[in-house]
Every structure is written in structure tokens, then in C-alpha cells.
Design an enzyme around this catalytic site. Structure first.
Site: not given
Length: 207
Positions: A58, A100
């Protein structure tokens, strides 16, 4: 003669026993130093820093599966998260930690339409993935072909107080705020500051 013998005997004992005591004292001091060092390392790690292993695609192209990073656990006790910072946070519904990038902070209104991300109506200059975006655009493809924001899951794009909006750098393969919703700052473990493994990739993380 007898008195002379008696006066020399204690001196012999002193010469033979003193080095032994000195060695014992040195060993004890070394042991104390090692114990203190270990305790300090554990305290520093527990209170201020923590290791984290990247798992999943990701955050490509900037982070890869198997990389070890150091997370600064204390920085957000001093100040609030800022735009562009890479954070590690806990997701209770998943029972694990995610990594993230912060896109929106409290009070921001975030909008994602394809490869265009705006915060408060201003396009975000995402230098950290610009090369990857440009490469896709050369082939008339979108870098983000997965999900826009707001969407049917999260209909309001304004970041509430005490929360942040985060996205993975790999926009087409990331479970982030577009799916999870806004992330509570209470769940943030800290800021990713250093990649320390593999050794060939060691570097401080730019935010």
C-alpha cells in the site's frame, strides 16, 4: 626471627588477595553498567521509539514489504500530525497496525477525484508519488483507479477534530481513509522516521 616472620605474613596475604578483590569490583561495575544500559534502551524503546515491519504494497513506491522502520512515538504528544507525514496507526477493526500518509488534518476538507487530491480546494503537490503518476499518465491510465473521496462509505469530506485523513502512496492498492474513514489521533502509534533494514536502503524518511 619469629617476630620478623609474623610481620611479613600479612603483607604476603595483602599482595595475593588485593588483585582478586579488584577484579571482582571491576566485574561488578561492568555488570551494573550493562544492566543500566539495557534498562535505558528498553525504556527509550518503550517510551519514545518502536520498530515496525512494513507488510503489503500500500505504500509503494516509497515503502516495501519487509522493510524495518523506526517509529517516533513521542512526537504527537508534543504537537499535532502534519500534512505529508507518514504515520503508523492501529486499526481496532483489523486488529493490526497500518502505515499511511497524512493528507488531511482537523478542519480540512479533502476531495479525491482520480489522481487529483485537493485540500480546502487547493490541489496537493504530491512530489512523493509524482513520478509514478506521470508514468501511468504516459499510458493514458490513472494512478488511482480504485476509489475517490467522499464516496458512498464516507459522505462528508471534512476532517473532524481529533482525527486525520490518510491515504497509502499506492492509491490503487491501499485500504485507507477512503475505506476506513477518518483515523482517530488516539490510535496513532507515531511517525515513521527511519528505514533501518535492509542496510542498503537505510535512510531518514522525508515528510
Amino acid at each position: 626471627m619469629e617476630q620478623q616472620f609474623q610481620s611479613e605474613q600479612p603483607d604476603r596475604e595483602q599482595v595475593t588477595t588485593e588483585p582478586s578483590k579488584k577484579k571482582k569490583n571491576e566485574a561488578l561495575e561492568w555488570l551494573k553498567a550493562i544492566v543500566i544500559a539495557v534498562v535505558l534502551v528498553l525504556l527509550i524503546r518503550w517510551l519514545f521509539f518502536a520498530p515496525f515491519i512494513v507488510d503489503g504494497p500500500s505504500m509503494q513506491p516509497n515503502f516495501h514489504t519487509g522493510e524495518r522502520i523506526i517509529v517516533n512515538k513521542i512526537i504527537y504528544d508534543i504537537r499535532q500530525p502534519r500534512h505529508g507525514e507518514v504515520v503508523v496507526f492501529h486499526v481496532p477493526t483489523e486488529g493490526r497496525d497500518f502505515i499511511k500518509r497524512v493528507i488531511g488534518v482537523p478542519g480540512d476538507t479533502v476531495k479525491v477525484e482520480g489522481d487529483t487530491v485537493t485540500v480546502n480546494g487547493v490541489k496537493v503537490n504530491e512530489t512523493y508519488i509524482q513520478d509514478a503518476i506521470d508514468e501511468k499518465h504516459k499510458n493514458n491510465q490513472l494512478y488511482n483507479n480504485e476509489s475517490d473521496f467522499p464516496n458512498e462509505r464516507i459522505t462528508d469530506g471534512k476532517v473532524p477534530e481529533g482525527y486525520v485523513f490518510v491515504m497509502g502512496d499506492n492509491r490503487s492498492d491501499s485500504t485507507d481513509s477512503r475505506v476506513l474513514g477518518f483515523i482517530s489521533q488516539k490510535e496513532i502509534v507515531g511517525r515513521a522516521d527511519l528505514v533501518f533494514w535492509p542496510l542498503k536502503d537505510i535512510h531518514f524518511i522525508k515528510h
